[in-house]
Design a protein around this motif. Structure first.
Motif, PDB file in Angstrom:
ATOM      1  N   THR A   1      10.674   1.912 -23.256  1.00 58.74           N
ATOM      2  CA  THR A   1      10.830   1.748 -24.705  1.00 58.74           C
ATOM      3  C   THR A   1      11.168   0.287 -25.009  1.00 58.74           C
ATOM      4  OG1 THR A   1      12.178   2.383 -26.627  1.00 58.74           O
ATOM      5  CG2 THR A   1      13.285   2.458 -24.523  1.00 58.74           C
TER       6      THR A   1
ATOM      7  N   ASP B   1      14.275   7.744 -17.149  1.00 59.73           N
ATOM      8  CA  ASP B   1      14.425   7.071 -18.446  1.00 59.73           C
ATOM      9  C   ASP B   1      14.949   5.651 -18.185  1.00 59.73           C
ATOM     10  OD1 ASP B   1      15.231   6.135 -20.918  1.00 59.73           O
ATOM     11  OD2 ASP B   1      16.024   8.060 -21.600  1.00 59.73           O
TER      12      ASP B   1
ATOM     13  N   TYR C   1      16.459  14.860 -15.169  1.00 65.58           N
ATOM     14  CA  TYR C   1      16.381  13.757 -16.124  1.00 65.58           C
ATOM     15  C   TYR C   1      17.432  12.743 -15.696  1.00 65.58           C
ATOM     16  CZ  TYR C   1      17.387  10.983 -20.257  1.00 65.58           C
ATOM     17  OH  TYR C   1      17.620   9.931 -21.103  1.00 65.58           O
TER      18      TYR C   1
ATOM     19  N   ALA D   1      15.358   3.088 -20.330  1.00 69.61           N
ATOM     20  CA  ALA D   1      15.564   2.418 -21.627  1.00 69.61           C
ATOM     21  C   ALA D   1      16.295   1.076 -21.489  1.00 69.61           C
ATOM     22  CB  ALA D   1      16.340   3.345 -22.562  1.00 69.61           C
ATOM     23  N   TYR D   2      17.197   0.987 -20.500  1.00 72.29           N
ATOM     24  CA  TYR D   2      17.995  -0.243 -20.363  1.00 72.29           C
ATOM     25  C   TYR D   2      17.588  -1.060 -19.138  1.00 72.29           C
ATOM     26  CZ  TYR D   2      20.809   2.332 -23.732  1.00 72.29           C
ATOM     27  OH  TYR D   2      21.218   3.036 -24.843  1.00 72.29           O
TER      28      TYR D   2
ATOM     29  N   SER E   1      13.093  -0.202 -27.634  1.00 70.61           N
ATOM     30  CA  SER E   1      14.217   0.003 -28.561  1.00 70.61           C
ATOM     31  C   SER E   1      15.466  -0.768 -28.176  1.00 70.61           C
ATOM     32  CB  SER E   1      14.569   1.483 -28.645  1.00 70.61           C
ATOM     33  OG  SER E   1      13.582   2.167 -29.352  1.00 70.61           O
ATOM     34  N   LYS E   2      15.790  -0.794 -26.899  1.00 72.97           N
ATOM     35  CA  LYS E   2      17.062  -1.388 -26.491  1.00 72.97           C
ATOM     36  C   LYS E   2      16.918  -2.878 -26.226  1.00 72.97           C
ATOM     37  CE  LYS E   2      18.599   2.486 -27.074  1.00 72.97           C
ATOM     38  NZ  LYS E   2      19.570   2.829 -28.100  1.00 72.97           N
TER      39      LYS E   2
ATOM     40  N   ASN F   1      23.419   5.206 -19.790  1.00 69.54           N
ATOM     41  CA  ASN F   1      24.082   5.519 -21.052  1.00 69.54           C
ATOM     42  C   ASN F   1      24.771   6.872 -20.886  1.00 69.54           C
ATOM     43  OD1 ASN F   1      24.822   6.077 -23.666  1.00 69.54           O
ATOM     44  ND2 ASN F   1      22.757   6.137 -24.510  1.00 69.54           N
TER      45      ASN F   1
ATOM     46  N   ILE G   1      18.918   8.475 -15.894  1.00 68.75           N
ATOM     47  CA  ILE G   1      18.894   7.108 -16.453  1.00 68.75           C
ATOM     48  C   ILE G   1      19.467   6.216 -15.349  1.00 68.75           C
ATOM     49  CG2 ILE G   1      19.640   5.617 -18.373  1.00 68.75           C
ATOM     50  CD1 ILE G   1      20.592   8.326 -19.757  1.00 68.75           C
TER      51      ILE G   1
ATOM     52  N   TYR H   1      23.506  10.615 -21.912  1.00 67.30           N
ATOM     53  CA  TYR H   1      22.966  10.470 -23.268  1.00 67.30           C
ATOM     54  C   TYR H   1      22.246  11.738 -23.707  1.00 67.30           C
ATOM     55  CZ  TYR H   1      19.117   9.171 -26.433  1.00 67.30           C
ATOM     56  OH  TYR H   1      18.204   9.142 -27.446  1.00 67.30           O
TER      57      TYR H   1
ATOM     58  N   ARG I   1       9.793   1.793 -33.232  1.00 71.97           N
ATOM     59  CA  ARG I   1       9.513   3.134 -32.701  1.00 71.97           C
ATOM     60  C   ARG I   1       8.338   3.079 -31.715  1.00 71.97           C
ATOM     61  NH1 ARG I   1      12.988   4.530 -31.848  1.00 71.97           N
ATOM     62  NH2 ARG I   1      12.716   6.769 -31.709  1.00 71.97           N
TER      63      ARG I   1
ATOM     64  N   GLY J   1       8.798   5.881 -29.611  1.00 70.63           N
ATOM     65  CA  GLY J   1      10.092   5.795 -28.920  1.00 70.63           C
ATOM     66  C   GLY J   1      10.152   6.773 -27.766  1.00 70.63           C
ATOM     67  N   SER J   2      11.114   6.562 -26.854  1.00 78.90           N
ATOM     68  CA  SER J   2      11.154   7.460 -25.698  1.00 78.90           C
ATOM     69  C   SER J   2      11.719   8.819 -26.068  1.00 78.90           C
ATOM     70  CB  SER J   2      11.898   6.839 -24.518  1.00 78.90           C
ATOM     71  OG  SER J   2      13.045   6.202 -24.943  1.00 78.90           O
ATOM     72  N   LEU J   3      12.418   8.878 -27.187  1.00 78.13           N
ATOM     73  CA  LEU J   3      12.893  10.180 -27.646  1.00 78.13           C
ATOM     74  C   LEU J   3      11.719  11.116 -27.910  1.00 78.13           C
ATOM     75  CD1 LEU J   3      15.409  11.611 -28.243  1.00 78.13           C
ATOM     76  CD2 LEU J   3      15.562  10.479 -30.443  1.00 78.13           C
TER      77      LEU J   3
HETATM   78  N1  PMP Z   1      17.006   6.957 -23.689  1.00 82.90           N
HETATM   79  C1  PMP Z   1      18.231   6.441 -23.666  1.00 82.90           C
HETATM   80  C2  PMP Z   1      18.973   6.419 -22.367  1.00 82.90           C
HETATM   81  C3  PMP Z   1      18.819   5.942 -24.828  1.00 82.90           C
HETATM   82  O1  PMP Z   1      20.057   5.435 -24.788  1.00 82.90           O
HETATM   83  C4  PMP Z   1      18.086   5.994 -26.039  1.00 82.90           C
HETATM   84  C5  PMP Z   1      18.636   5.489 -27.345  1.00 82.90           C
HETATM   85  N2  PMP Z   1      19.977   5.604 -27.510  1.00 82.90           N
HETATM   86  C6  PMP Z   1      16.809   6.539 -26.012  1.00 82.90           C
HETATM   87  C7  PMP Z   1      16.293   6.995 -24.830  1.00 82.90           C
HETATM   88  C8  PMP Z   1      15.960   6.663 -27.248  1.00 82.90           C
HETATM   89  O2  PMP Z   1      15.260   5.537 -27.466  1.00 82.90           O
HETATM   90  P1  PMP Z   1      14.004   5.396 -28.422  1.00 82.90           P
HETATM   91  O3  PMP Z   1      14.485   4.577 -29.574  1.00 82.90           O
HETATM   92  O4  PMP Z   1      12.991   4.709 -27.593  1.00 82.90           O
HETATM   93  O5  PMP Z   1      13.551   6.748 -28.839  1.00 82.90           O
END
Ligand code: PMP
Length: 487
Positions: free
Chosen positions: A326, A296, A261, A298-299, A328-329, A268, A263, A220, A336, A194-196
């Motif tokens: 990622t 980032d 950092y 993610a979206y 994830s979204k 988010n 987005i 976020y 993960r 995951g990107s986290l």
């Molecule tokens: N970056 C952003 C902007 C997010 O909103 C989220 C999840 N809420 C993440 C990263 C984390 O994503 P991941 O499940 O890939 O760790």
């Protein structure tokens, strides 16, 4: 009648440890292990003295000490019984006490509201009106099962993988990156859990303590402790409709140790997408001021009606941007799987640390996502799912028009998950959070993304609730807010 416990042990009179203390420890262990249950009775003192082969006064001393801990209690008419006090067992036990260790790790604990959210997300019938993950109803079961079926005939081992992640997946991702204008080969790609995790790795490998991390505000990243725990200072920069107002990043970092950092797409929590022009200006500014960027995305694949603007990374020829992707979204967070794209030297360093942290992201998840990328089902799903997400957004916006016009204003997201709502009048967000919970609505209060505006914002999401639940939840929340304003 309560059971009388059996004594199957004797103290060692030759030991340096006082005999009464040995008896205390013996009884303590019997209770803690569950051999002696709450309510069980001890033999009479005379019999205990006989069983332990000690004086009665020694037994009395041991029992008195255990009574003072609350482990035993004397009940009139029924002698001494095991009491209902598990906490005192922990406190009086000679076993390791973790309490003193819990505070000593460097990673800060989550905000209390986040801890509550994490817990309540799994409570039955809770209505997740702020959540950041898709409804299980949107999960692409068929595509997923097809990939599993194909892989089940092919997988011959699930060993650890290369330090940077599955070679074929990195090739696939590099190709996908090139298709959106990012110059990458497999050596520029690190697969992460995951990107986290990517953020975590970057914070421990690349950023100096006390350096500044600029970010949009709200963001976020403020709901997490990744950078703060590593000793970095967060500095929020305001946004407008085009994105971050980069010119407000005052350069105080003479040592060139700040990073940004951001987005940029379907942000988010605000839903804002940075304009192409702002992206170009931001890049030039950061380049001139030597501020590396963590982008980032993610979206990035979730803009509904048009293509997302080019990533900032696609403008970058200097390698000063680390791009985070990622699934994830857009697909499934439980896989993960995320990735970092950056210069080879950086990717190698992050990969080396990742090997120390977890020896690689899940091999099975990497194989699955590679299959879904290669067979085209991932992209098919993205297209199909966008129209479902758009419909949910519209349902929420209609409900907002109906029930929130009097009390708030909000953005119209063009993608992503969130409707960022500003209340016209301040109200205690903590009280609102609790009142909503009492009606089984779980909210994400805005202060977890921007502490400066404690009582004004709510992050709502249309992504988890069923279509017919969205309007009811929005209506119920509006009633709670209106009632709170009256009182
Ligand atoms: N970056 C952003 C902007 C997010 O909103 C989220 C999840 N809420 C993440 C990263 C984390 O994503 P991941 O499940 O890939 O760790």
């Amino acid at each position: 009648m309560s059971k009388i416990v059996n004594i199957d042990w004797k103290p060692n009179k030759k030991s340096n440890e006082p005999v009464y203390k040995q008896i205390v420890n013996y009884m303590n262990k019997k209770v803690a292990s569950g051999d002696w249950a709450i309510g069980n009775k001890l033999p009479a003192q005379r019999e205990l003295a006989k069983a332990f082969n000690v004086n009665r006064s020694t037994v009395v001393m041991a029992i008195e000490e255990l009574k003072s801990y609350g482990i035993l209690e004397g009940l009139a008419g029924s002698g001494t019984v095991v009491a209902e006090n598990t906490w005192s067992i922990l406190m009086s036990s000679n076993e390791t006490n973790w309490g003193s260790h819990l505070e000593s790790g460097y990673f800060m604990e989550s905000l209390p509201t986040i801890q509550t959210i994490n817990e309540y997300e799994f409570v039955d019938k809770i209505r997740r009106l702020g959540t950041g993950e898709m409804s299980p109803k949107l999960f692409p079961k068929e595509y997923f099962n097809n990939a599993l079926r194909k892989l089940s005939g092919e997988i011959s081992s699930l060993n650890y993988l290369e330090p940077l992640g599955l070679e074929s997946l990195r090739e696939t991702i590099a190709k996908r990156m090139r298709s959106i204008g990012i110059n990458a080969n497999p050596k520029n790609v690190l697969i992460t859990a995951g990107s986290l995790q990517a953020l975590q790795l970057i914070s421990i490998c690349m950023l100096k303590k006390e350096s500044t991390v600029y970010c949009e505000v709200p963001s976020y990243i403020n709901s997490l402790r990744v950078f703060q725990s590593a000793g970095m200072r967060m500095k929020g920069i305001n946004m407008d409709g085009e994105g971050i107002q980069y010119w407000n990043m005052k350069e105080e970092n003479t040592n060139y140790d700040s990073v940004l950092y951001t987005i940029p797409t379907n942000h988010n929590p605000t839903g804002t997408t940075m304009s192409l022009n702002r992206r170009k200006e931001l890049y030039s500014y950061c380049k001139a001021n030597r501020i590396p960027i963590i982008e980032d995305d993610a979206y990035g694949e979730l803009t509904f009606d048009k293509a997302s603007p080019n990533t900032i990374k696609s403008i970058d020829e200097s390698g000063m941007i680390l791009y985070l992707g990622t699934v994830s979204k857009s697909f499934a967070p439980g896989l993960r799987i995320g990735w970092v794209v950056g210069p080879e030297s950086v990717i190698e360093r992050l990969g080396d640390v990742k090997m120390n942290v977890d020896y690689g992201a899940s091999s099975i998840s990497q194989l699955i996502i590679n299959e879904l990328f290669v067979n085209g089902d991932y992209d098919k799903f993205i297209v199909e799912n966008k129209s479902r997400l758009r419909r949910r957004r519209d349902i929420m916006l209609n409900a907002m028009d109906k029930y929130f016009t009097e009390i708030g204003r909000w953005n119209i997201p063009e993608g992503g998950y969130y409707v960022w709502t500003e209340l016209k009048d301040k109200i205690s967000m903590e009280a609102l959070f609790k009142n909503a919970l009492s009606k089984k609505i779980l909210l994400n209060p805005g202060y977890i993304y921007d502490i400066r505006n404690k009582n004004k914002f709510i992050r709502m999401s249309y992504i988890y609730l069923d279509e017919d639940e969205i309007e009811v939840a929005v209506k119920d929340l509006s009633i709670i807010i209106k009632e709170m304003k009256k009182s």
